[in-house]
Design an enzyme around this catalytic site. Sequence first.
Site, PDB file in Angstrom:
ATOM      1  NE  ARG A  17      -2.746   0.892   3.410  1.00  0.00           N
ATOM      2  CZ  ARG A  17      -3.495   0.559   4.454  1.00  0.00           C
ATOM      3  NH1 ARG A  17      -4.709   0.067   4.274  1.00  0.00           N
ATOM      4  NH2 ARG A  17      -3.039   0.715   5.675  1.00  0.00           N
ATOM      5  CE  LYS A  61      -2.982   4.390   6.921  1.00  0.00           C
ATOM      6  NZ  LYS A  61      -4.440   4.292   7.113  1.00  0.00           N
ATOM      7  CD  GLU A 118     -12.115   5.500   4.032  1.00  0.00           C
ATOM      8  OE1 GLU A 118     -12.186   4.478   4.731  1.00  0.00           O
ATOM      9  OE2 GLU A 118     -11.486   5.543   2.972  1.00  0.00           O
TER      10      GLU A 118
HETATM   11  C1  LIG Z   1      -5.532   3.487   7.277  1.00  0.00           C
HETATM   12  C2  LIG Z   1      -6.921   3.796   6.870  1.00  0.00           C
HETATM   13  C3  LIG Z   1      -7.946   2.832   6.945  1.00  0.00           C
HETATM   14  C4  LIG Z   1      -7.765   1.481   7.575  1.00  0.00           C
HETATM   15  O1  LIG Z   1      -6.858   0.663   6.933  1.00  0.00           O
HETATM   16  P1  LIG Z   1      -6.279  -0.612   7.678  1.00  0.00           P
HETATM   17  O2  LIG Z   1      -5.295  -1.151   6.719  1.00  0.00           O
HETATM   18  O3  LIG Z   1      -7.391  -1.544   7.922  1.00  0.00           O
HETATM   19  O4  LIG Z   1      -5.670  -0.128   8.940  1.00  0.00           O
HETATM   20  C5  LIG Z   1      -9.204   3.173   6.460  1.00  0.00           C
HETATM   21  N1  LIG Z   1      -9.445   4.385   5.953  1.00  0.00           N
HETATM   22  C6  LIG Z   1      -8.495   5.345   5.887  1.00  0.00           C
HETATM   23  C7  LIG Z   1      -8.846   6.666   5.328  1.00  0.00           C
HETATM   24  C8  LIG Z   1      -7.210   5.077   6.338  1.00  0.00           C
HETATM   25  O5  LIG Z   1      -6.273   6.038   6.266  1.00  0.00           O
END
Ligand SMILES: *Cc1c(COP(=O)(O)O)cnc(C)c1O
Length: 339
Positions: free
Chosen positions: A80, A183, A219
């Site tokens: 990721r 992210k 989201e």
């Molecule tokens: C990090 C994040 C998540 C959750 O991801 P995981 O890999 O399950 O920890 C969900 N939404 C957003 C916007 C994030 O930044």
Amino acid sequence: MNTIDWKNLSFSYMKTDYNVRCYYRDGKWGELEVSSSESIDIHIAATGLHYGQESFEGLKAFRGKDGKIRLFRVEENAKRMLNSADGILMAKVSEELFVEACIKAIKLNLRFVPPYESGAALYVRPLLFGSGPKIGVSPADEYLFMVFVMPVGPYFKEGFKPTNMMVSRDFDRAAPLGTGRYKVGGNYAASLQAGNLAHLKGYSAVLYLDSKEKKYIDECGPANFFGIKNNTYITPESDSILPSITNKCLSQLAQDMGLKTERRKVPFEELETFEEAGACGTAAVISPIGRIDDIDTGKSYEFSTDGKPGKISEKLYNRLRAIQYGDEPDPYGWVTIVE
Ligand SMILES: *Cc1c(COP(=O)(O)O)cnc(C)c1O
């Protein structure tokens, strides 16, 4: 020296002994360096500071009953971050370097990995940003990748229980063809106003609708949304949702439990039909949703009236935690034994 109150840890920064750093200069990554400093020396014109050229990750390591330390799905986080680097034109951290840095940061801070009984974990925070100077808008020539760790408490101190969320059409987190699927810190800056309002009104998070039509569920604060109905685990498909690794795991575990799974557009009106709803992510695994209030129309959607999570959410939560702590077998190789 061991004065940490493991049972009362929260999700907040704590200084640990060491962090690891790696610099990208002259077109290549250098050696992994170990530091005991909490500070970095950063150029005043770094793109990470000015133009948001920054991404991060979050994952956890767990100490099992057997004393072993298990790092959860680190390769997925590595992939990721590669994708985030692609998305905002940063130097890429290879999967190997990413995994090595995470393991090294954990091994250097073993005394901060909480004991099994505490239900706490070691949170691992990898960070990548443009450290080289640019004042015209363009990608930096230099990057810093670092990993630091800290012990964090179980998300649900008073037990696994539902919280309420709000919907408002006055805020967008990410544009449909923007950076929502990466992210990156910029998405978080964009969510602070809405998040702050939610907290002031007593909600735990904002459930965002898609930015273009305000018709579909997107989201759920800093987490992914899922709903359960008719023995089916349903999670929204959208270009502006960050692909949660927890969500992928839950979807697999739901299948293993005999549920159907669907990843598709989820119209907001469908909320009415869900038997259970939750937000999922590394921090909490699952935050069950008790009620969602649409603060524009005054309409409410209730998923729990007795203050308890739904049966399927609870089963999924327990199953995932059991794999993370090594209480149950890890059939998909999600866990890396650190030591
Ligand atoms: C990090 C994040 C998540 C959750 O991801 P995981 O890999 O399950 O920890 C969900 N939404 C957003 C916007 C994030 O930044």
